[in-house]
Motif scaffolding. Structure first.
Motif: not given
Lengths: 474, 413
Positions: A286-288, A351-357, A362-370, A374-380
């Motif tokens: 997935c993109p994240i 639920a999701v293994k990588h950080f989406k931002f 200089k800051r990395r703003l958190h973004q909610t995964p789609t 989430i459905d892709i990462c569900r396998w892990w």
């Protein structure tokens, strides 16, 4: 041979008068040479029927059904229709019920012609496409160019008058034109395609609609062509798009399936948590996963009773490579402590293994995964769950619950209760602690209390169960 | 947020509506605008104004008012958790589109559906508003089909019937377990409750019409529904059973089947297979058997195999005939209508023509050939004065002889 000529090819009354006279004179069908003025007349026909003696020796009879059938058949362009109609009328004199014999060759032939005319009438109602023009007085007029196969224009005019009484319209055809001004129907001379106006913006919308309503996953060209024969296509603006739509259909369908395809189809489930850890580090499904951040693995006892699932690693979690170490993690630790649940005995993951931002300076703003991510990462997550085999899973927030349940629940409605997964695992749902961090004042008090009470419920669920608790591994 | 153009939104909201099987504009009261006021007419028989390359007809402007939705049904592209582009029309915009398409003779009217925004009742109000503006402000006399929302206030659903020619509520899935798993926000009881209320209102209005000339017309084209096929594990026999119970209980005009279609952004819970279009077609054929050929639901189910599935290579009528060979051959010169309707390859029209024709002559095989599309399929099952298939009906390889390499056509109406 007696010549029977019609001046207008679709003039039913003239045909009727002529046919009556021929029968009154006892002219058998093979003696009558019919012509409708469009083709060549029969060279062997000698006397026109009008010169025959007018002796009403026979009474001519025809059923209502035959008259209706004949009115329709005469509109057909087939030259032999007049002779066929006359033969039928002739035979009806001896066999008044002949039309009922649906297997009779003449009846079958007439019915076929009538059906083709009916179909053409229907297709004209369907495929006339009006475009806007202006009359001399500035008022709108809807003008269409149409090429019917049979002589149905006049017979079909009523339909358009009934439907579009309140608007001015014209239908132009190669044989004639029909004009409605809101009160009266006028007939005009034959027209050509160039007499009709060019397309306008509304036609563009219609083309857009036609493109969009087509489902590329169900291509059925034969069915379309059967109902919308190609000969009509040249006057149907939307039909110009058909070749492109067909050509692109398989690609569109493949894309539709690919966006939802099972990306793990060929994978075997990881056999250890280490395999999960190395798997997520390399996962780019997935993109994240493709942003280059570090994947954050769950941590805790290998066979914990309780699994805690958050949404995704945040900024500090990504840097440290451990789940729930940031402000939200600290809040969670305190609340678990107060409820009497030992975090050290729980397996904690996301639920999701990588950080989406999104980067903001200089800051990395958190973004909610789609939901899709989430459905892709569900396998892990499923793999971790299968290895750890917790009795109870605490889901923090809706994203986390989606990773477990496969649907996005309403936290407000379903929090603080156990939801059983198909394998018997109990999912206990509450809000995400980072939600509590964003609140102030009275709302903060209230939500903290609810959070605490959810966790107290969780503690009760853990305690109530008979299965012995496992202990941290050395 | 910048508002996208009408074209962009039309593309999104028509695309979202393409999974709806129904586009029918038939069965309503006859109307015209001959009095010079108003716009439009209906003929009883609908007109398909175009056909899409998927073989389906375009009779109505089929649109969603919005594809935003607070529900999260797995089979639906518009579910809350899907990432599709979202758009919405105002009621007035839908009205303007409908009228300008209608005036150009592109369509017979409007088929309006919607994702659920804010609440079911709020959404239903918006949809009703479209129909009200069309009927009241523009005196629109074309066809209107409203997809009503079962969770909405019953008052609103009743109001929809006053403006619309046809109303429909989707049962969505043939089994309750499928519904629970794939449409967690919906409930079978609510859906069927709403259908029951609608059918009550339709019958009541029909009665009132008989007694009072001025009684309000309520959904003169009745109600229909749609079921998704292939998303859950329901067998054809189960689906046929469900459909026939819906026909019986709610006097539905039609049950539409929609082969579950792979949708972009599909939910992980769903199968990702190419839609079983032939299965959908076989279900429509079995529907036909019950509605026009006098088959009982049980008999259609008997045509299915042990797994409850109808054969895909032959039509259900032939499958039934091959199982009940003792009912054949049928003597076309003597048999009653019901028996002839059971003959594979004989349609209602052909049967009626045979009944009239045999009063005039003893039918021979080539007489029958003139009345039907193809006599080849019929021969093992019929007797005429010059034809008797003594052994054919008992042949073990009869199925292989009759199973077509040919394609079947789709029975959309």
């Amino acid at each position: 041979m007696i010549a029977a000529n019609l001046r207008e090819p679709d003039d039913f009354e003239a045909w009727r008068a002529e046919a009556r006279r021929l029968i009154e004179c006892g002219t058998p069908p093979e003696q009558a040479a019919w012509s409708d003025g469009t083709g060549e007349a029969d060279l062997f026909a000698d006397a026109p029927s009008a010169s025959m003696p007018d002796n009403a020796s026979r009474e001519v009879r025809a059923s209502r059904a035959f008259i209706d059938l004949a009115r329709s058949v005469i509109l057909h362009t087939e030259p032999s229709r007049l002779a066929l109609l006359y033969r039928m009328l002739w035979r009806l004199q001896e066999h008044p019920r002949l039309l009922d014999d649906a297997a009779d060759r003449d009846v079958v032939a007439l019915e076929r012609l009538a059906q083709q005319v009916r179909r053409d009438i229907h297709k004209m109602r369907a495929f006339v496409r009006f475009r806007i023009a202006r009359d001399e007085d500035g008022a709108e007029r809807y003008v269409a160019w149409f090429e019917p196969e049979h002589r149905i224009e006049r017979a079909n005019a009523d339909f358009f008058v009934n439907r579009f009484t309140s608007q001015r319209w014209s239908i132009l055809t190669p044989r004639m034109s029909l004009h409605w001004d809101g009160a009266a129907l006028l007939e005009g001379p034959p027209a050509s395609r160039g007499d009709a106006p060019a397309e306008d913006a509304t036609e563009e919308l219609w083309l857009g609609y036609y493109r969009s309503i087509f489902n590329p996953a169900r291509l059925k060209v034969g069915m379309m062509v059967k109902e919308m024969p190609r000969r009509y296509w040249k006057n149907l603006p939307e039909a110009r798009q058909i070749p492109d739509l067909i050509a692109g259909a398989h690609k569109r369908e493949a894309a539709m399936i690919a966006t939802g395809a099972d990306l793990f189809e060929a994978e075997a489930a990881p056999s250890s948590l280490d395999a999960v850890a190395s798997g997520i580090a390399q996962c780019r499904r997935c993109p994240i996963g493709c942003t280059g951040t570090r994947a954050v693995m769950g941590e805790g006892p290998r066979e914990a009773d309780l699994m805690i699932v958050g949404e995704q690693p945040g900024d500090s979690e990504e840097q440290e490579g451990r789940p729930f170490v940031g402000p939200a993690g600290q809040l969670l630790d305190r609340a678990l402590n107060e409820a009497g649940v030992d975090r050290a005995r729980a397996y904690v993951t996301n639920a999701v293994k990588h950080f989406k931002f999104t980067p903001r300076g200089k800051r990395r703003l958190h973004q909610t995964p789609t939901a899709g991510e989430i459905d892709i990462c569900r396998w892990w997550l499923d793999a971790e769950r299968a290895l750890v085999r917790p009795r109870v899973v605490l889901a923090l927030g809706a994203s986390s619950a989606r990773g477990l349940l496969g649907r996005t629940p309403s936290i407000g409605r379903e929090r603080g209760q156990a939801i059983a997964l198909p394998d018997g695992t109990q999912v206990w749902l509450t809000a995400h602690p980072s939600y509590l961090l964003r609140l102030d004042g009275e709302a903060r008090e209230r939500e903290h209390a609810r959070f605490a009470s959810d966790l107290a419920g969780l503690a009760g669920l853990l305690a109530s169960d008979q299965v012995p608790q496992s202990y941290p591994q050395a | 947020m910048s508002r996208s153009s009408v074209m962009e939104r039309l593309e999104i909201l028509a695309d979202a509506a393409k999974y709806d099987a129904s586009c029918a504009s038939s069965g309503t009261a006859k109307r015209n605008s001959r009095d010079g006021r108003g716009l439009g007419s209906t003929e009883g028989m609908g007109i398909c104004h175009a056909y899409a390359p998927d073989g389906r007809c375009i009779s109505l402007l089929k649109l969603l008012l919005t594809n935003h939705c607070i529900f999260d049904c797995h089979y639906c592209i518009n579910r809350k958790s899907s990432n599709v582009r979202r758009a919405r029309f105002t009621p007035q915009e839908v009205v303007d589109l409908t009228l300008s398409f209608y005036r150009r003779n592109y369509i017979e009217g409007l088929f309006l559906s919607s994702g659920i925004v804010k609440s079911s009742s709020h959404t239903m109000e918006q949809m009703i508003e479209v129909a009200r503006i069309l009927r009241e402000e523009h005196d629109f006399r074309g066809y209107i089909h409203l997809k009503t929302i079962p969770e909405a206030d019953p008052e609103l659903v009743a109001q929809a019937g006053l403006w619309a020619d046809r109303v429909s509520i989707n049962v969505e899935l043939p089994t309750d377990s499928g519904l629970a798993r794939l449409a967690p926000d919906k409930s079978g009881a609510t859906i069927e409750g709403a259908m029951g209320k609608l059918s009550g209102a339709i019958i009541e209005a029909h009665d009132a019409q008989k007694r009072f000339r001025k009684a309000p017309v309520f959904a003169p084209a009745g109600q229909s529904t749609q079921m998704i096929v292939g998303a859950d594990g329901a067998s054809d026999a189960q689906i046929v059973g469900k459909a026939s119970s819906l026909y019986d209980r709610f006097s539905l005009k039609r049950v539409y089947y929609s082969a579950f279609s792979p949708i972009p952004e599909a939910s992980a819970v769903l199968p990702l297979k190419r839609p079983p279009l032939m299965r959908e077609h076989r279900l429509y054929q079995s529907d036909w058997l019950m509605r026009f050929y006098g088959f009982a639901p049980r008999e259609v189910q008997q045509a299915a195999g042990a797994d409850g599935m109808l054969p895909l290579d032959i039509d259900p009528k032939l499958a039934w005939a091959l199982k009940f060979r003792e009912r054949f051959p049928v003597d076309l010169n003597r048999a009653p209508r019901e028996a002839m309707l059971r003959v594979p390859g004989l349609g209602v029209k052909a049967v009626d023509a045979i009944i009239v024709a045999r009063r005039h002559r003893a039918l021979r095989l080539d007489d029958v050939a003139r009345l039907t599309v193809s006599v080849r399929k019929l021969r093992p099952f019929i007797v005429t004065t010059d034809w008797c298939p003594t052994l054919l009906t008992d042949r073990a390889d009869l199925r292989a002889m009759l199973a077509p390499p040919a394609e079947q056509m789709e029975l959309f109406a």
